[in-house]
Design an enzyme around this catalytic site. Structure first.
Site, short mmCIF file in Angstrom:
data_model
loop_
_atom_site.label_atom_id
_atom_site.label_comp_id
_atom_site.label_asym_id
_atom_site.label_seq_id
_atom_site.Cartn_x
_atom_site.Cartn_y
_atom_site.Cartn_z
NE ARG A 114 52.14 46.24 41.19
CZ ARG A 114 50.88 45.89 41.38
NH1 ARG A 114 50.51 44.95 40.37
NH2 ARG A 114 49.92 46.20 42.31
CD GLN A 171 48.07 43.10 45.91
OE1 GLN A 171 49.16 43.44 45.62
NE2 GLN A 171 47.19 43.16 44.60
CG ASP A 230 41.91 47.51 41.57
OD1 ASP A 230 42.85 48.03 41.79
OD2 ASP A 230 41.53 46.42 41.84
CE LYS A 289 46.55 49.59 43.67
NZ LYS A 289 46.28 48.62 44.78
NE ARG A 313 41.53 46.85 37.99
CZ ARG A 313 40.70 45.93 37.69
NH1 ARG A 313 39.81 45.64 37.04
NH2 ARG A 313 40.88 44.72 38.54
C1 S3P Z 1 43.53 43.30 45.61
C2 S3P Z 1 43.90 44.33 46.27
C3 S3P Z 1 44.22 45.84 45.92
C4 S3P Z 1 43.88 45.92 44.36
C5 S3P Z 1 44.30 44.42 43.47
C6 S3P Z 1 43.63 43.31 44.17
C7 S3P Z 1 43.43 41.96 46.18
O1 S3P Z 1 45.71 45.72 45.83
O2 S3P Z 1 44.41 46.95 43.86
O3 S3P Z 1 43.97 44.59 42.19
O4 S3P Z 1 42.74 41.26 45.76
O5 S3P Z 1 43.79 41.87 47.34
P1 S3P Z 1 46.24 46.44 47.15
O6 S3P Z 1 45.86 45.40 48.51
O7 S3P Z 1 47.76 46.52 46.72
O8 S3P Z 1 45.62 47.70 47.29
#
Ligand code: S3P
Length: 448
Positions: free
Chosen positions: A129, A176, A327, A354, A401
């Site tokens: 990733r 994130q 998600d 993802k 998922r």
């Molecule tokens: C998350 C943010 C999302 C999500 C992940 C959890 C988080 O990812 O898909 O399962 O806890 O901040 P992204 O920030 O890459 O969209």
């Protein structure tokens, strides 16, 4: 640590009505943040309802490696003795975040402004990733990262010895990335500002405030402008983790699809930055009632009453809704396969990075089960049908998922659906199998 070594094939068969109460585990996003903010606080943080999935357990181990004392007191009940902002110690071993993008990205942010270095790795999924989305903004604080080609893990991050505050506009809608920048901003002097053109889940902002940081949020023409005052003293807190709406999505969608079902799902987070799936399901004609709305652990929650909904209709989900249900697209694709007409999911290119390329994983798996789909870089289109043939084995691609979505499909397809490996489910929903079995779903180990 990886969740599992040997693949665990699982199969779902057409089931009778689902009935009963689904006790969903704690929210994964909030569980990671509770451990990390607890570790960055002075004193003791007491967490209840923590998700004990492998992703979160890996974050707990990482916090120990950075010097915090993290102790399990009971089921879902944990204590963190923090080291304070800027107090992380240099870990003696490589930090293995397993399958968790959230874990590794938030932890890299949390250490980026402390003068220590750490090396991060993960499983085969995580090591593919993109990490440049984190290391680019962390470099603005003065941190340096050296990883594999293309900015992949394993990667060593050298924290900034004299961090400077940062003003950063998110190039992609990612909580994130936003959270990594805010956590890095904790140990920088002055104000760190993150601008998000599209709102993403806001648990970090909420929880930072709860631990005593000064965080302001302004809605402007540029988007949400989040300002954090650096170098606060965070104080240990009591955190009650609400139940995870992303995990609830699986039994909820299963109950909508399986004829004659009626289930209740108590205490699910209804945070508006997370509820896009529920908005979409209601638009499709789902029979979901939100009872007893209330605030728990600083998050809006409600009890869901879900009844099977035979007349679901396909809809178009707009790009601006994508972040609030990012998600949930795998399981929405399954619902779409059994809805009347066509469902068009727009603005979903983040799904490509993802735990797997979720557009490709859903498209290939649905096709194998006899469903017609169309896709481009940023869109997934599912053509609904009255009955899905099934009868295929689909790849879960180290993605929890994807595995759970196809097991939901198997409950209503003509022939069983097998997933080649249900092991990844343990990263986010370790009790998925007994919970679904308790409702009456015919899901089992394929060899069992
Ligand atoms: C998350 C943010 C999302 C999500 C992940 C959890 C988080 O990812 O898909 O399962 O806890 O901040 P992204 O920030 O890459 O969209």
């Amino acid at each position: 640590m990886s969740a599992h070594d040997t693949p665990i094939p699982m199969v779902a068969r057409r089931s009778g009505p689902l009935k009963g109460e689904a006790q969903i585990p704690g929210d994964k996003s909030i569980s990671h943040r509770a451990l990390i903010l607890g570790a960055l606080s002075v004193g003791e943080t007491h967490v209840t309802g923590l998700l004990e999935g492998q992703d979160v357990l890996d974050t707990a181990s990482a916090m120990r490696a950075f010097g915090a004392t993290v102790t399990q007191l009971g089921q879902g009940e944990w204590r963190v003795q923090g080291v304070g902002v800027g107090g992380f110690a240099e870990p003696a071993q490589v930090i293995d975040c397993g399958n968790s993008g959230t874990g590794v990205r938030l932890i890299m942010g949390a250490m980026a402004t402390t003068p220590i270095s750490a090396t991060f790795t993960g499983d085969a999924s995580l090591n593919k990733r993109p990490m440049a989305r984190i290391t680019d903004p962390l470099a603005l604080f003065g941190a340096r990262a050296v990883g594999r080609q293309g900015g992949r893990l394993p990667m060593t991050l050298v924290g900034a010895a004299e961090p400077v505050p940062v003003r950063y506009t998110l190039p992609m809608p990612s909580a994130q990335v936003k959270s990594a920048v805010l956590l890095a901003g904790l140990n920088a002097p002055g104000e760190t500002v993150v601008i998000e053109p599209e709102a993403t889940r806001d648990h970090t902002e909420r929880m930072l405030r709860g631990f005593g940081a000064e965080v302001t949020v302004e809605e402007t023409d540029e988007g949400r402008v989040i300002t954090l005052k650096g170098q606060p003293e965070l104080l240990g807190q009591r955190v009650a983790v609400p139940r995870d709406p992303s995990s609830a999505a699986f039994p909820v969608c299963a109950a909508l699809l399986v004829p004659g079902s009626e289930i209740t799902v108590p205490g699910v987070s209804r945070n508006p930055t997370r509820d896009g799936l529920y908005v979409t399901l209601l638009e499709m004609g789902a029979d979901i009632v939100f009872e007893n709305p209330r605030i728990e652990g600083g998050e809006p929650v409600a009890d869901l009453r879900v009844r099977s909904s035979p007349g679901l209709q396909g809809v178009e989900t707009p790009p601006e809704r994508a972040a609030s249900m990012i998600d949930e697209f795998p399981v929405l694709s399954v619902v779409a396969a059994l809805a009347g007409g066509t469902t068009v999911m727009r603005g979903v290119k983040e799904l490509r990075v993802k735990e797997s390329d979720r557009i490709d994983a859903m498209a290939r798996g649905l096709e194998a089960c006899g469903v017609r789909i169309e896709e481009d870089a940023d869109t997934l289109i599912v053509h609904g049908m009255a009955s899905v043939p099934g009868g295929a084995t689909v790849e879960s691609r180290l993605d929890h998922r994807i595995a759970m979505a196809f097991l939901v499909l198997g409950l209503v397809s003509e022939r069983p659906v097998t997933v080649d490996d249900g092991g990844p489910i343990a990263t986010s929903f370790p009790l998925f199998e007994p919970l679904m079995a308790g409702l009456g779903a015919a899901i089992s180990r394929a060899n069992g």
